[in-house]
Structure formats: structure tokens, C-alpha cells
Write an enzyme that holds these catalytic residues in place. Structure first.
Site, PDB file in Angstrom:
ATOM      1  N   HIS A   7      -2.983   1.534   8.365  1.00  0.00           N
ATOM      2  CA  HIS A   7      -1.649   2.140   8.237  1.00  0.00           C
ATOM      3  C   HIS A   7      -1.690   3.307   7.240  1.00  0.00           C
ATOM      4  CE1 HIS A   7       2.903   1.752   7.991  1.00  0.00           C
ATOM      5  NE2 HIS A   7       2.635   2.428   6.885  1.00  0.00           N
ATOM      6  N   GLU A   8      -2.353   3.092   6.094  1.00  0.00           N
ATOM      7  CA  GLU A   8      -2.407   4.162   5.078  1.00  0.00           C
ATOM      8  C   GLU A   8      -3.297   5.309   5.547  1.00  0.00           C
ATOM      9  OE1 GLU A   8      -0.112   3.736   3.170  1.00  0.00           O
ATOM     10  OE2 GLU A   8       0.065   1.564   3.021  1.00  0.00           O
TER      11      GLU A   8
ATOM     12  N   GLY B  48       0.846  -1.184   0.000  1.00  0.00           N
ATOM     13  CA  GLY B  48       0.000   0.000   0.000  1.00  0.00           C
ATOM     14  C   GLY B  48       0.880   1.231   0.000  1.00  0.00           C
TER      15      GLY B  48
ATOM     16  N   CYS C 218       7.159   0.132   6.966  1.00  0.00           N
ATOM     17  CA  CYS C 218       6.688   1.279   6.187  1.00  0.00           C
ATOM     18  C   CYS C 218       7.754   1.646   5.172  1.00  0.00           C
ATOM     19  CB  CYS C 218       6.429   2.451   7.135  1.00  0.00           C
ATOM     20  SG  CYS C 218       5.874   3.945   6.296  1.00  0.00           S
ATOM     21  N   LEU C 219       7.335   1.928   3.937  1.00  0.00           N
ATOM     22  CA  LEU C 219       8.295   2.311   2.890  1.00  0.00           C
ATOM     23  C   LEU C 219       9.021   3.605   3.250  1.00  0.00           C
ATOM     24  CD1 LEU C 219       6.154   1.512  -0.290  1.00  0.00           C
ATOM     25  CD2 LEU C 219       8.050   0.160   0.625  1.00  0.00           C
TER      26      LEU C 219
ATOM     27  N   GLN D 231       3.178  10.054   1.152  1.00  0.00           N
ATOM     28  CA  GLN D 231       4.487   9.390   1.038  1.00  0.00           C
ATOM     29  C   GLN D 231       5.224   9.761  -0.242  1.00  0.00           C
ATOM     30  OE1 GLN D 231       2.851   5.275   2.071  1.00  0.00           O
ATOM     31  NE2 GLN D 231       4.911   5.196   2.917  1.00  0.00           N
TER      32      GLN D 231
ATOM     33  N   HIS E 140      -1.255   7.580   7.522  1.00  0.00           N
ATOM     34  CA  HIS E 140      -0.405   8.468   6.705  1.00  0.00           C
ATOM     35  C   HIS E 140      -1.176   9.725   6.297  1.00  0.00           C
ATOM     36  CE1 HIS E 140       3.409   6.483   6.136  1.00  0.00           C
ATOM     37  NE2 HIS E 140       2.872   5.362   5.696  1.00  0.00           N
TER      38      HIS E 140
HETATM   39 NI    NI Z   1       3.787   3.499   5.528  1.00  0.00          NI
END
Ligand code: NI
Length: 175
Positions: free
Chosen positions: A132-133, A46, A90-91, A51, A136
Site C-alpha cells: 500500500h505504501e 504506515g 487509507c489515512l 501523504q 503511494h
Molecule cells: Ni494510504
């Protein structure tokens, strides 16, 4: 379509509360397409618009088979229940993983790229991705949800060592 650079922890773009998408313009469609490319390039499950430095309430989520992707615009969690602790990454924090408590299932209302209202039910890993998204979009990172001792240990490590270069090998659960 293009691969966008994913903002890393410390970038102020990750800490802003994102604004609602007012209309699905060609620009928004392009951002969605680029976010999908970027998510697959990064082997993520995702990706949220903040991000990639876009402060809009918009996320893309891989489908269960990891082939297609779905874009959700102005998502809102309308119901949730249960409780489950599982490791999360997380990216925007490459190589950082820690157990996070989340709701076990969620129901989400959003608009699809055609402007239609959609309701999505998810449980398990998929429900975790959505939560999680959603975080963000509010400028919240998963490390904010850890106990203070673990969070401080992670922050100190990042300050000292930066992010691991070989983090890509461990990205399977990065969101
Ligand atoms: Ni993340």
C-alpha cells in the site's frame, strides 16, 4: 517533532511519482521523525511521504507491536508471491474501506536512516502495508485497484458526502 497534516484524496500531491532520496540529510531525518509522530497521532500502521506532501520515496511503518516504527528509504519490492484479498483503508481516504487483492508475501530492499541497505520479509497484514505504501510512492491509491463499479460508487459517495467526520473510530487498518 511535529504532527503533519495528512493530504486527502483530491490533493495532487497524492498523484505524483515520488523522487528517490539522494542523501539522508538532517531535513530528511526531520521528515522521518515528523512522519512517525503523524502516523501514531492518526493511529495508522504506515505512512508514505507523499501523504504529507513530500514527494520523496520514503515510508514509515509501525512495528508489529505498534510501539516502534521503522523508516524505509527508496524501498523496492524485489520478490513477491501468493494472492490475498482483504479489507484496506487509507489515512488519505478517511472512512473508506474496501477489499483489495495483494500479494500474500513480499521481500523488500531499502535503506535505513543510517544509509545501510536492509532487506525486509513480510507476510499478511505487514506485507499489505508495504504494498500500500509503495503504491503511494507511485501516486497510486488503493481505490485505483478496485473493480470499476466499486471504485465509481466510492468516488460518487466522496463527491456527494465528503469524508465521514467520525472516521477516526474506524481507522484501525488505515495506511
Ligand atoms: Ni494510504
Amino acid at each position: 517533532m511535529a504532527i503533519l497534516s495528512v493530504r486527502k484524496y483530491g490533493d495532487p500531491a497524492l498523484r505524483r511519482r515520488a523522487a528517490p532520496v539522494e542523501a539522508v540529510t538532517p531535513d530528511v531525518r526531520k521528515i522521518i521523525a515528523d512522519m512517525v509522530d503523524t502516523m501514531y497521532d492518526e493511529v495508522g500502521l504506515g505512512l508514505a511521504a507523499p501523504q504529507v506532501g513530500v514527494s520523496l520515496r520514503l515510508m514509515v511503518v509501525a512495528d508489529e507491536e505498534g510501539r516502534g516504527a521503522r523508516a524505509l528509504i527508496n524501498p523496492v519490492i524485489t520478490e513477491q508471491g501468493g494472492e490475498i484479498v482483504a479489507e484496506e483503508g487509507c489515512l488519505s481516504l478517511p472512512g473508506v474501506f474496501a477489499p483489495v487483492k495483494r500479494a500474500e508475501w513480499v521481500r523488500l530492499d531499502a535503506q535505513d536512516p543510517d544509509g545501510k541497505t536492509v532487506t525486509v520479509n513480510a507476510r499478511g497484514l505487514r506485507a499489505r502495508v508495504f504494498q500500500h505504501e509503495m503504491d503511494h510512492l507511485d501516486g497510486v491509491l488503493f481505490i485505483d485497484r478496485l473493480d470499476p463499479v466499486t471504485r465509481d460508487r466510492i468516488k460518487r459517495r466522496i463527491k456527494k458526502e465528503g469524508f465521514a467526520e467520525d472516521a477516526a473510530a474506524h481507522r484501525a487498518f488505515a495506511l
